[in-house]
Write an enzyme that holds these catalytic residues in place. Structure first.
Site, PDB file in Angstrom:
ATOM      1  N   ARG A 132      30.762  38.854  64.921  1.00 29.27           N
ATOM      2  CA  ARG A 132      31.722  39.394  65.509  1.00 29.27           C
ATOM      3  C   ARG A 132      32.046  38.909  66.734  1.00 29.27           C
ATOM      4  O   ARG A 132      31.066  38.984  67.408  1.00 29.27           O
ATOM      5  CB  ARG A 132      31.233  40.903  65.580  1.00 29.27           C
ATOM      6  CG  ARG A 132      32.530  42.014  65.923  1.00 29.27           C
ATOM      7  CD  ARG A 132      31.929  43.328  66.379  1.00 29.27           C
ATOM      8  NE  ARG A 132      31.560  43.875  64.982  1.00 29.27           N
ATOM      9  CZ  ARG A 132      30.556  44.664  64.589  1.00 29.27           C
ATOM     10  NH1 ARG A 132      29.965  45.128  65.634  1.00 29.27           N
ATOM     11  NH2 ARG A 132      30.305  45.424  63.482  1.00 29.27           N
ATOM     12  N   ARG A 246      23.125  53.939  72.402  1.00 32.64           N
ATOM     13  CA  ARG A 246      23.564  53.801  70.865  1.00 32.64           C
ATOM     14  C   ARG A 246      24.702  52.890  71.381  1.00 32.64           C
ATOM     15  O   ARG A 246      25.236  52.533  72.670  1.00 32.64           O
ATOM     16  CB  ARG A 246      24.068  55.157  70.253  1.00 32.64           C
ATOM     17  CG  ARG A 246      24.433  55.023  68.876  1.00 32.64           C
ATOM     18  CD  ARG A 246      23.423  54.483  67.920  1.00 32.64           C
ATOM     19  NE  ARG A 246      23.914  54.110  66.619  1.00 32.64           N
ATOM     20  CZ  ARG A 246      23.883  54.815  65.252  1.00 32.64           C
ATOM     21  NH1 ARG A 246      23.667  56.098  65.610  1.00 32.64           N
ATOM     22  NH2 ARG A 246      24.372  54.495  64.496  1.00 32.64           N
ATOM     23  N   LYS A 247      25.719  52.526  70.567  1.00 32.61           N
ATOM     24  CA  LYS A 247      27.164  51.561  70.653  1.00 32.61           C
ATOM     25  C   LYS A 247      28.044  52.723  71.586  1.00 32.61           C
ATOM     26  O   LYS A 247      27.934  53.910  71.711  1.00 32.61           O
ATOM     27  CB  LYS A 247      27.779  51.278  69.650  1.00 32.61           C
ATOM     28  CG  LYS A 247      28.387  52.365  68.831  1.00 32.61           C
ATOM     29  CD  LYS A 247      29.169  51.852  67.575  1.00 32.61           C
ATOM     30  CE  LYS A 247      29.937  52.977  66.631  1.00 32.61           C
ATOM     31  NZ  LYS A 247      30.523  52.180  65.606  1.00 32.61           N
ATOM     32  N   GLY A 504      33.487  52.604  53.459  1.00 33.84           N
ATOM     33  CA  GLY A 504      32.521  52.465  52.270  1.00 33.84           C
ATOM     34  C   GLY A 504      31.576  53.300  52.184  1.00 33.84           C
ATOM     35  O   GLY A 504      30.614  53.491  51.347  1.00 33.84           O
ATOM     36  N   CYS A 509      33.507  53.123  59.579  1.00 34.23           N
ATOM     37  CA  CYS A 509      33.864  52.170  60.342  1.00 34.23           C
ATOM     38  C   CYS A 509      35.308  51.903  59.935  1.00 34.23           C
ATOM     39  O   CYS A 509      36.374  51.660  60.699  1.00 34.23           O
ATOM     40  CB  CYS A 509      33.398  50.942  59.744  1.00 34.23           C
ATOM     41  SG  CYS A 509      31.753  50.900  60.160  1.00 34.23           S
ATOM     42  N   GLY A 510      35.855  52.659  58.781  1.00 37.25           N
ATOM     43  CA  GLY A 510      37.444  52.631  58.309  1.00 37.25           C
ATOM     44  C   GLY A 510      38.214  53.518  59.229  1.00 37.25           C
ATOM     45  O   GLY A 510      39.304  53.627  58.674  1.00 37.25           O
TER      46      GLY A 510
END
Length: 586
Positions: A132, A246-247, A504, A509-510
């Site tokens: 990424r 975390r992110k 998914g 993430c979508g």
């Protein structure tokens, strides 16, 4: 660039250490006065849980009880050492089967390499990695695009690229032995993959039309460029911000359209003036996770444009120092805000600001809340007279090497050699002379593959990686998203775009919660009781000034029932008309 003049610090002056600001601390209790028990408890909770050792931040011994496995991996060996101490060179020389024999090196492969933007696809593509990239504001060049195409081409069927929902590139098929050379190649074209995964600040998102939009509020590119340089210390690696709980996501808003989706970011800069000065009100805490999704809330804070970096650093330090490091489902920044309360969290941010001060929010918001969100597909005039930009549809964001080379060629031949990525996984080609528009629109790539005028149900179609490459995904998403949209499009006529997002797994993430209709992969049972792949269907997400998250409409829908369900939803909620009815009326 914008006509707004802001005094950003020079990149070489960007601070790295956590003690970069001379903070002024106010002591409410004189030293000789005994603090009450509740004050002592409060002080104990507000003690930083990390400390700096040898240039890296580590979790203090006293706070290591009940921590999650990822925190233990970070304690055993700081992931940034793989980059900052060049550990990747040695790692890349060892066959992955050998690396798997040691817990330390196996954790390097599966966990620590994510700090370099490398994600091992152990489940479906053993020995292959997704890489990424950082791409502030989604701006990329033809040279960068060609380089990434050259990397994925060598991997044959395993090699491809995706545009992500954070305006950046992901390339697939990478093998570990090639990584040092790839990193050097990225540096040569002005790219980095550093700090783009795991417990780091993700790609800074901005207006994809920044600098060319006749209606923009402010050009977001310089702000996001400086944020990215600051977070990564100019791609050298910045351990001050690489050991977060975390992110963490950040965006800068530059248009009334809110293409940047501020309500789902940990920090969103919302343009506002105060006393004749330009700056930003701040939203904090927006996030998605498998167990909880939350919209960003006001911090009741305003900063002038010059202070976007100090306030970002102060918020990150508060999160790094105080955030919970136990259950990974409860470690995003909003959980800390919930625990402390927004005002106490704000106080902790203020402590970490220069001069320990932070102005209250301004009432002079610059975003027009009545604005109708624009469609960027097709050709549109730029603010620069005689020039246009063209938005093209990239089906679910997937590209092959030849596609990328051709896009680079078109950007150079008809534009300025620049491409813009969008959070909806599409591409904008800017700076096209109006006299060249017709020729560009006639190019085979645009007329055959990446259409500037896609079918209406394709315009808002977004899909995560899915089970083809992602080990966490329950279902395949990209091909299925296209198939469902095509089948539904044959059955109904729709007069306005309907945003359909696919993810998914529950990690979303979508971003299905921001979609008009969202699909989250799951396993379910069909009419005969057989276990099959399906989706939980979400409805009612909104983007723009009236943004809010959608809710589950129906759980566990088998795939063979999705098309009729979507048809019904479109007719009932989005003004669609069945095509057989439409034809009979004609």
């Amino acid at each position: 660039m914008s006509s707004l003049h802001v005094k950003f610090p020079a990149p070489s002056a960007l601070p790295i250490s956590s003690n970069r600001f001379k903070n002024v601390r106010a002591h409410a209790t004189p030293p000789q006065t005994a603090a009450p028990p509740e004050a002592e408890a409060d002080a104990a909770r507000l003690e930083p849980r990390v400390e700096e050792k040898d240039g890296f931040f580590v979790l203090k011994e006293k706070f290591r009880q009940g921590i999650n496995p990822q925190e233990k991996v970070k304690i055993e060996k700081d992931p940034m050492k793989l980059f900052m101490e060049n550990g990747i060179e040695e790692l890349s020389k060892i066959p992955i089967e050998e690396l798997d024999k040691s817990k330390l090196t196996k954790d390097d492969v599966d966990v620590r390499l994510k700090w370099l933007g490398l994600f091992h696809r152990r489940k479906h593509h053993y020995g292959r990695f997704m890489m990424r990239l950082k791409l502030p504001n989604g701006v990329t060049t033809s040279a960068q695009t060609r380089y990434l195409a050259s990397v994925i081409r060598k991997y044959g069927e395993d090699g491809c690229a995706d545009i992500t929902t954070r305006q950046n590139w992901q390339i697939r098929g990478v093998v570990l032995a090639d990584v040092p050379d790839i990193l050097r190649g990225l540096e040569e074209v002005g790219l980095t993959s550093l700090q783009s995964g795991m417990d780091n600040v993700r790609n800074p998102v901005g207006n994809p039309l920044a600098g060319i939009d006749p209606h923009e509020i402010v050009d977001t590119r310089p702000y996001n460029n400086l944020l990215s340089q600051y977070i990564t210390a100019n791609s050298r690696g910045n351990p001050s911000f690489s050991n977060l709980p975390r992110k963490w996501n950040v965006c800068v808003i530059g248009s009334h359209d809110l293409y940047e989706h501020p309500h789902i970011n940990d920090l969103a800069y919302m343009p506002a003036t105060k006393g004749g000065r330009f700056g930003f009100n701040l939203l904090v805490g927006g996030f998605f996770s498998a167990k909880r999704c939350a919209e960003a809330i006001p911090l009741d804070a305003w900063v002038p444009g010059d202070d976007v970096l100090p306030v970002c650093g102060a918020i990150l330090e508060a999160f790094r120092d105080l955030g919970f490091r136990g259950n990974r489902q409860k470690t995003r920044m909003m959980w800390l805000i919930d625990e402390l309360g927004i005002e106490k969290f704000r106080e902790e941010v203020v402590k970490r600001m220069p001069e320990a001060s932070l102005e209250r929010a301004s009432s002079e918001d610059l975003v027009d809340t009545e604005w109708e969100r624009r469609d960027y597909f097709g050709a549109h005039p730029q603010k620069q007279e005689g020039y246009s930009f063209v938005g093209v549809h990239v089906p679910v964001g997937r590209l092959q090497a030849d596609d990328m080379d051709e896009l680079a060629r078109l950007a150079e031949k008809y534009g300025s050699g620049e491409l813009r990525l969008t959070v909806e996984q599409n591409i904008i080609i800017p700076n096209i002379l109006n006299s060249n528009l017709k020729a560009l629109l006639g190019e085979p790539l645009l007329s055959e593959r990446f259409s500037p005028e896609p079918p209406i149900l394709m315009k808002g179609l977004v899909a995560c990686t899915g089970s083809q490459f992602c080990g966490q995904a329950i279902i395949e998403t990209k091909a299925r998203a296209l198939k469902v949209a095509e089948e539904v499009g044959r059955l109904v006529s729709v007069t306005r775009p309907v945003r359909m997002h696919w993810t998914g797994c529950p990690n979303t993430c979508g971003q299905v919660q921001v979609a008009d209709i969202g699909f989250m992969g799951c396993m379910t049972r069909d009419g005969s009781g057989k276990v099959v792949e399906g989706a939980d269907v979400f409805l009612g997400g909104r983007v723009g000034s009236d943004s809010h998250l959608g809710d589950v409409y129906k759980k566990g829908v088998p795939f063979d029932q999705l098309v009729p369900l979507v048809v019904d939803l479109l007719v009932q909620n989005f003004g669609a008309v069945l095509r057989d009815r439409e034809e009979s009326e004609e």
